[in-house]
Write a protein that holds these residues in place. Structure first.
Motif, PDB file in Angstrom:
ATOM      1  N   GLY A 139      30.051  40.644  52.979  1.00  0.00           N
ATOM      2  CA  GLY A 139      31.331  41.329  53.135  1.00  0.00           C
ATOM      3  C   GLY A 139      31.563  41.560  54.619  1.00  0.00           C
ATOM      4  N   SER A 140      32.807  41.833  55.012  1.00  0.00           N
ATOM      5  CA  SER A 140      32.984  42.088  56.445  1.00  0.00           C
ATOM      6  C   SER A 140      32.323  43.417  56.815  1.00  0.00           C
ATOM      7  N   LEU A 141      32.070  44.280  55.826  1.00  0.00           N
ATOM      8  CA  LEU A 141      31.306  45.496  56.102  1.00  0.00           C
ATOM      9  C   LEU A 141      29.905  45.166  56.584  1.00  0.00           C
TER      10      LEU A 141
ATOM     11  N   PHE B 151      39.555  52.788  59.418  1.00  0.00           N
ATOM     12  CA  PHE B 151      38.692  52.499  58.261  1.00  0.00           C
ATOM     13  C   PHE B 151      37.518  53.486  58.219  1.00  0.00           C
TER      14      PHE B 151
ATOM     15  N   TYR C 187      33.781  53.043  59.481  1.00  0.00           N
ATOM     16  CA  TYR C 187      33.344  52.888  60.877  1.00  0.00           C
ATOM     17  C   TYR C 187      32.376  53.987  61.319  1.00  0.00           C
TER      18      TYR C 187
ATOM     19  N   CYS D 209      41.146  47.925  64.430  1.00  0.00           N
ATOM     20  CA  CYS D 209      41.438  47.532  63.051  1.00  0.00           C
ATOM     21  C   CYS D 209      42.889  47.058  63.013  1.00  0.00           C
TER      22      CYS D 209
ATOM     23  N   ASN E 253      43.739  50.127  58.617  1.00  0.00           N
ATOM     24  CA  ASN E 253      43.555  50.826  57.354  1.00  0.00           C
ATOM     25  C   ASN E 253      43.319  52.289  57.719  1.00  0.00           C
TER      26      ASN E 253
ATOM     27  N   ASP F  30      39.060  43.814  63.724  1.00  0.00           N
ATOM     28  CA  ASP F  30      38.822  43.776  62.279  1.00  0.00           C
ATOM     29  C   ASP F  30      40.120  43.325  61.604  1.00  0.00           C
TER      30      ASP F  30
ATOM     31  N   ALA G 151      40.643  42.279  58.423  1.00  0.00           N
ATOM     32  CA  ALA G 151      40.434  42.167  56.979  1.00  0.00           C
ATOM     33  C   ALA G 151      41.743  41.834  56.250  1.00  0.00           C
ATOM     34  N   TYR G 152      42.875  42.271  56.820  1.00  0.00           N
ATOM     35  CA  TYR G 152      44.167  42.107  56.138  1.00  0.00           C
ATOM     36  C   TYR G 152      45.048  41.053  56.799  1.00  0.00           C
TER      37      TYR G 152
ATOM     38  N   THR H 293      37.678  38.523  55.915  1.00  0.00           N
ATOM     39  CA  THR H 293      37.005  38.734  54.634  1.00  0.00           C
ATOM     40  C   THR H 293      37.642  37.917  53.516  1.00  0.00           C
TER      41      THR H 293
ATOM     42  N   SER I 206      37.573  39.370  50.608  1.00  0.00           N
ATOM     43  CA  SER I 206      37.765  40.439  49.614  1.00  0.00           C
ATOM     44  C   SER I 206      39.215  40.743  49.292  1.00  0.00           C
ATOM     45  N   LYS I 207      40.128  40.460  50.221  1.00  0.00           N
ATOM     46  CA  LYS I 207      41.495  40.967  50.071  1.00  0.00           C
ATOM     47  C   LYS I 207      42.429  39.856  49.610  1.00  0.00           C
TER      48      LYS I 207
ATOM     49  N   ARG J  75      31.373  40.105  47.707  1.00  0.00           N
ATOM     50  CA  ARG J  75      30.849  40.516  49.001  1.00  0.00           C
ATOM     51  C   ARG J  75      30.634  39.351  49.946  1.00  0.00           C
TER      52      ARG J  75
HETATM   53  N1  PMP Z   1      37.675  46.258  57.148  1.00  0.00           N
HETATM   54  C1  PMP Z   1      38.700  46.963  56.705  1.00  0.00           C
HETATM   55  C2  PMP Z   1      39.740  47.415  57.663  1.00  0.00           C
HETATM   56  C3  PMP Z   1      38.807  47.278  55.350  1.00  0.00           C
HETATM   57  O1  PMP Z   1      39.829  48.025  54.921  1.00  0.00           O
HETATM   58  C4  PMP Z   1      37.813  46.836  54.459  1.00  0.00           C
HETATM   59  C5  PMP Z   1      37.862  47.098  52.982  1.00  0.00           C
HETATM   60  N2  PMP Z   1      38.395  48.265  52.565  1.00  0.00           N
HETATM   61  C6  PMP Z   1      36.761  46.122  54.978  1.00  0.00           C
HETATM   62  C7  PMP Z   1      36.711  45.843  56.326  1.00  0.00           C
HETATM   63  C8  PMP Z   1      35.633  45.701  54.122  1.00  0.00           C
HETATM   64  O2  PMP Z   1      35.831  44.515  53.515  1.00  0.00           O
HETATM   65  P1  PMP Z   1      34.677  43.722  52.817  1.00  0.00           P
HETATM   66  O3  PMP Z   1      34.942  43.806  51.357  1.00  0.00           O
HETATM   67  O4  PMP Z   1      34.797  42.344  53.362  1.00  0.00           O
HETATM   68  O5  PMP Z   1      33.360  44.329  53.182  1.00  0.00           O
END
Ligand code: PMP
Length: 360
Positions: free
Chosen positions: A93-95, A119, A122, A162, A166, A193, A195-196, A223, A225-226, A234
């Motif tokens: 995951g990017s996390l 986010f 962080y 970010c 988020n 970041d 992610a979106y 990511t 994920s979105k 993940r």
């Molecule tokens: N970065 C941001 C800004 C997010 O909002 C999220 C998910 N809520 C993530 C990273 C994490 O994404 P991932 O599922 O890839 O871990």
């Protein structure tokens, strides 16, 4: 039961700062099928049949470890993004990638800067490295990049931007980001970041991957994920110059990206056009929901992500409760606001009905 000869139990010695770490508070699981889950910025659509088939095929091999380098995924990302393979590092995951980047760049005594609110993972990921999180307040729901550049000290090692942010959905623009990067010393790693990113439709919002080419201290997070709808599997990745990418690989948990995740990510890349069609639907829904909320006199910033931010102040918890009572889960953030993920058109309709009935 403990035998008579055993010494008395002693508490296990843990790092003393761990109990004080902030916790990630996830959006609650939806309690039943009757509930619309608009609280975690997920993709509302189920995986495509081709993605499910790829995961099923991979299930036949789960007795074996996955490819630790995700080589095929890296090769396909490399051609899809026109980025050299050495710049790509997939992770859990990017996390997971964020954690590894932080570990690669920052430790005891260092500082890591990010905007707040942003986010909520962080601060907790930064604490885990021993570095000090430094929060720079948003201004009018947006990153205050000038204040962030002013906050850089000799100890700053990494800055998280970010983009889009988020939970506010706001995005930094090309010119302001360029000015910011010109001010940040070259030894400080700036992590965008994104992610979106797939939900961005403002051409003035820079594509971090294009931008990183001339900037060795910029790394980008993306990511699956979105927009790609693989949150449960993940998998995300970093795009960074080779020295940063190599350090990141060195800090990663070996085999951190499962074979199922690699297969699903590859199948998703192949299904790009179908998945982007879904993204287009979500974007037109974002526009529709935004218009309707503004028509209801709610104050929301322009969103470049798959969610919108309602700055409700002290009314935020009551609004979230009213939504929950009507079967829609949204995400309140203290007494600041509520974040609402854009769902399917039907889910958004139900949300808008609740808003129509809601009185402060
Ligand atoms: N970065 C941001 C800004 C997010 O909002 C999220 C998910 N809520 C993530 C990273 C994490 O994404 P991932 O599922 O890839 O871990």
């Amino acid at each position: 039961a403990r035998g008579p000869d055993l010494p008395p139990a002693r508490p296990v010695r843990l790092r003393t700062d761990v109990s004080g770490l902030p916790r990630y508070v996830p959006g609650r699981a939806a309690p039943s099928d009757l509930v619309d889950k608009l609280s975690s910025n997920e993709n509302p659509y189920p995986p495509l049949p081709s993605v499910v088939a790829a995961v099923r095929a991979e299930l036949e091999h789960v007795n074996r470890y996955p490819d630790p380098a995700s080589s095929e995924l890296v090769a396909e990302l490399s051609s899809a993004l026109a980025v050299p393979r050495e710049h790509l590092v997939p992770g859990t995951g990017s996390l997971g990638v964020t954690r590894d980047l932080l570990r690669a760049a920052a430790g005891d005594g260092d500082e890591v800067l990010f905007a707040w609110r942003s986010f909520e993972a962080y601060p907790l990921l930064v604490w885990g490295t021993g570095a000090t999180p430094v929060r720079v307040p948003l201004r009018a729901e947006r990153h205050d990049l000038e204040a962030m550049a002013d906050a850089v000290t000799d100890r700053t090692r990494l800055i998280l931007v970010c983009n889009p942010n988020n939970p506010t959905g706001t995005a930094v623009r090309r010119a302001e980001l360029g000015r910011f990067l010109d001010r940040v010393p070259g030894h400080v790693l700036v992590v965008l970041d994104e992610a979106y990113r797939e939900f961005v439709d403002d051409r003035d919002v820079p594509d971090g991957i294009a931008l990183h080419r001339d900037r060795p201290n910029v790394a980008v997070l993306r990511t699956f994920s979105k927009a790609y709808g693989l949150a449960r599997l993940r998998v995300g990745y970093a795009v960074a110059h080779p020295p940063v990418a190599a350090a990141l690989r060195a800090c990663a948990v070996p085999f951190g990206v499962s074979g199922l995740a690699q297969a699903a990510a590859r199948a998703s890349l192949n299904a790009g056009p179908e998945l982007l069609e879904r993204v287009r639907t979500l974007l037109s829904e974002r526009a529709r929901v935004t218009r309707a909320l503004r028509a209801a006199a709610l104050n929301i910033p322009d969103s470049q992500a798959n969610f919108v931010w309602l700055r409700l102040g002290s009314h935020a918890p009551a609004f979230a409760d009213a939504c929950a009572a009507a079967g829609v889960m949204v995400r309140p953030f203290g007494d600041e606001g509520v974040r609402i993920t854009i769902g399917t058109p039907e889910e958004n309709d139900r949300l808008l009905r609740i808003v129509g009935d809601w009185r402060v």
